[in-house]
Write an enzyme that holds these catalytic residues in place. Sequence first.
Site, PDB file in Angstrom:
ATOM      1  N   LYS A   1       1.022  -1.114   0.118  1.00 25.32           N
ATOM      2  CA  LYS A   1      -0.138  -0.176   0.140  1.00 25.32           C
ATOM      3  C   LYS A   1       0.937   1.324  -0.019  1.00 25.32           C
ATOM      4  CE  LYS A   1      -4.339   0.534   2.275  1.00 25.32           C
ATOM      5  NZ  LYS A   1      -4.830   0.776   3.853  1.00 25.32           N
TER       6      LYS A   1
HETATM    7  C1  E4P Z   1      -8.332   1.644   3.971  1.00 29.21           C
HETATM    8  O1  E4P Z   1      -7.547   0.704   3.509  1.00 29.21           O
HETATM    9  C2  E4P Z   1      -8.112   2.269   5.164  1.00 29.21           C
HETATM   10  O2  E4P Z   1      -7.352   1.573   6.003  1.00 29.21           O
HETATM   11  C3  E4P Z   1      -9.440   2.460   5.942  1.00 29.21           C
HETATM   12  O3  E4P Z   1     -10.486   2.102   5.183  1.00 29.21           O
HETATM   13  C4  E4P Z   1      -9.509   4.076   6.539  1.00 29.21           C
HETATM   14  O4  E4P Z   1     -10.679   3.976   7.222  1.00 29.21           O
HETATM   15  P1  E4P Z   1     -10.920   5.060   8.431  1.00 29.21           P
HETATM   16  O5  E4P Z   1     -11.295   6.483   7.634  1.00 29.21           O
HETATM   17  O6  E4P Z   1     -12.238   4.575   9.310  1.00 29.21           O
HETATM   18  O7  E4P Z   1      -9.775   5.285   9.242  1.00 29.21           O
END
Ligand code: E4P
Length: 231
Positions: free
Chosen positions: A83
Amino acid sequence: MKFFVDTADVAEIRDLAATGLVDGITTNPSLVAKTGRSFLDVVQEICGIVDGPVSAEVTATDHETMLAEGRKLASLAENVCVKVPLTPDGLKTCKALTDEGTKVNVTLCFSSAQALLAAKAGATYISPFVGRLDDIGTDGMELIADIVQIYANYPEYSTEVLVASVRGPHHVVQAARLGADVATLPPAVLRALFKHPLTDRGLDAFLADWAKTGQSILGVSDDKQASRTSA
Ligand code: E4P
């Protein structure tokens, strides 16, 4: 539609993977920090539980170090998906890792223009954060609709739309209506998808009526079956 689970909690992952409904996992540095465990150990353990892609995020911000981190993460298991953040260095790293055959999830996407750049950089997944857009008073789902439409105009892009920052079942259903490829769900949201009060009420009524018949599908009374199991 594929369901990923958005957590680094190994116990939750084991529990949800047992449903057979989990196609992959996404983590981020905040989710890993919550576990209090070593990042590399957690990623390796998750990759052993789930066959599908497991997103593990780089934490450097410059291209060279991101690339080195990405290569290290990718070496942990075949199903690691690296990522990277949606920055110029992140997309440069995305392109380099993609060219090496590594899956890349481009995260922290908040606009269609950014999603277009990620597709051009060869991202496997683009992660638009719908909940965080909703939080600032805009409609996150409009962004999903836009990206799905833009990508459909260019069949040469293979980037999948991974709906992230999901806050509830309404986001999942809206994403499915729009034809998004993947939604990554916090464990509580995946569990909430099962729930409907009429299902609970209906099942209670069916079981109460069934008990009145005194029958057992397996050919023994439920009492006998229970005592055999506990013996
Ligand atoms: C996606 O890969 C992120 O880890 C995640 O969906 C972020 O979500 P949040 O806005 O609830 O932290």
